[in-house]
Design an enzyme around this catalytic site. Sequence first.
Site, mmCIF file in Angstrom:
data_model
loop_
_atom_site.group_PDB
_atom_site.id
_atom_site.type_symbol
_atom_site.label_atom_id
_atom_site.label_comp_id
_atom_site.label_asym_id
_atom_site.label_seq_id
_atom_site.Cartn_x
_atom_site.Cartn_y
_atom_site.Cartn_z
ATOM 1 C CE LYS A 36 4.225 3.499 -20.546
ATOM 2 N NZ LYS A 36 4.763 4.787 -20.067
ATOM 3 C CE LYS A 74 -1.764 3.411 -11.224
ATOM 4 N NZ LYS A 74 -0.292 3.501 -11.339
ATOM 5 C CE LYS A 113 -2.606 10.745 -16.858
ATOM 6 N NZ LYS A 113 -1.464 11.632 -16.553
#
Length: 338
Positions: free
Chosen positions: A117, A201, A204
């Site tokens: 991240k 995966k 959103k």
Amino acid sequence: MTGFKGPNRVFSGVQPSGGMHLGNYLGAIRKFVGMQATHDCYFCVVDMHAITVFQDPKKLREQTYHVVASYLAAGIDPEKAVVLLQSAVPAHAELAWILNCVARLGWLDRMTQFKDKAGKDKERASVGLYAYPVLMAADILVYKATHVPVGEDQKQHLELARDVAGKFNREFGVADFFPLPEPLIKGPGARVMSLRDGTAKMSKSDPSEQATIYLSDDADAIARKIKKAKTDPEPLPSDVAGLEHRPEAANLVGVYSALSGRTAADVLKEFGGEGFGKFKPALADLVVEKLAPIGAELRRLEADRAYLRRVLMDGAARAAAVADKTVAEVKEIVGFVV
């Protein structure tokens, strides 16, 4: 859990950082619904985790209500399980600081999610993003949870929670004060992949609107997304071994299997040898059948903010009754004047 004597208790949380989707439902929420009948369950909206990266305050508030409504629409009963907002129970943050003093820098340095991240410029990442796994440990341990439903991407964080719990128990000579929480990962639908890339995966944050089926999608949107789902030119195989190296086909068969309650082998007995022109409409009908009622209830609940607030207020009170007791015990153990 070693010799821990407390009740079997489940804790899990979802970040309010976007719309809830089919992957969240099959991988987590549907399992939550089953657990509430057999376990003491705490299902949390982890808004404190969400702000480890910047969130627009208005959107964060809207998304928080959306997650709560999604929980309830999918079948979580706030009378059976505790539905709570992380920031509404101060014991989460209070225990996190104490556990920050137990966790080691080397443990956090090994967390692969921070590296993913933060990217190349980790100096610009927030301290909260770096320390996120310790707050996750506090979320779990403040309720002395024994089981945590997690995806593979969170398994490393659960291992850290176990390390922190074990070190606290040993360091302060309080054997089995905290349980060593066990992961609950297995089950059909544990990992739903993108409709545009069977190796990624479902998320959103996917840039393609066609990649993700949201719980709020209507029947037309669901059917359209499945119709446009990426596939290969070969017909479906007659057995599961034939899905190897065919990620998109494997994903669609997996979704059908999870929603129908049938094994992938049974699905292929019916559709093996058929092209996607026959399989996709059948899959679309099944997804609409299962998700459309949830979507309708979700939209109804999102419009009833007063009810959602009451659920969260009740959940916070019930959660604090347990969490505050744990923190009071921890303060006594570490030597704070209480």
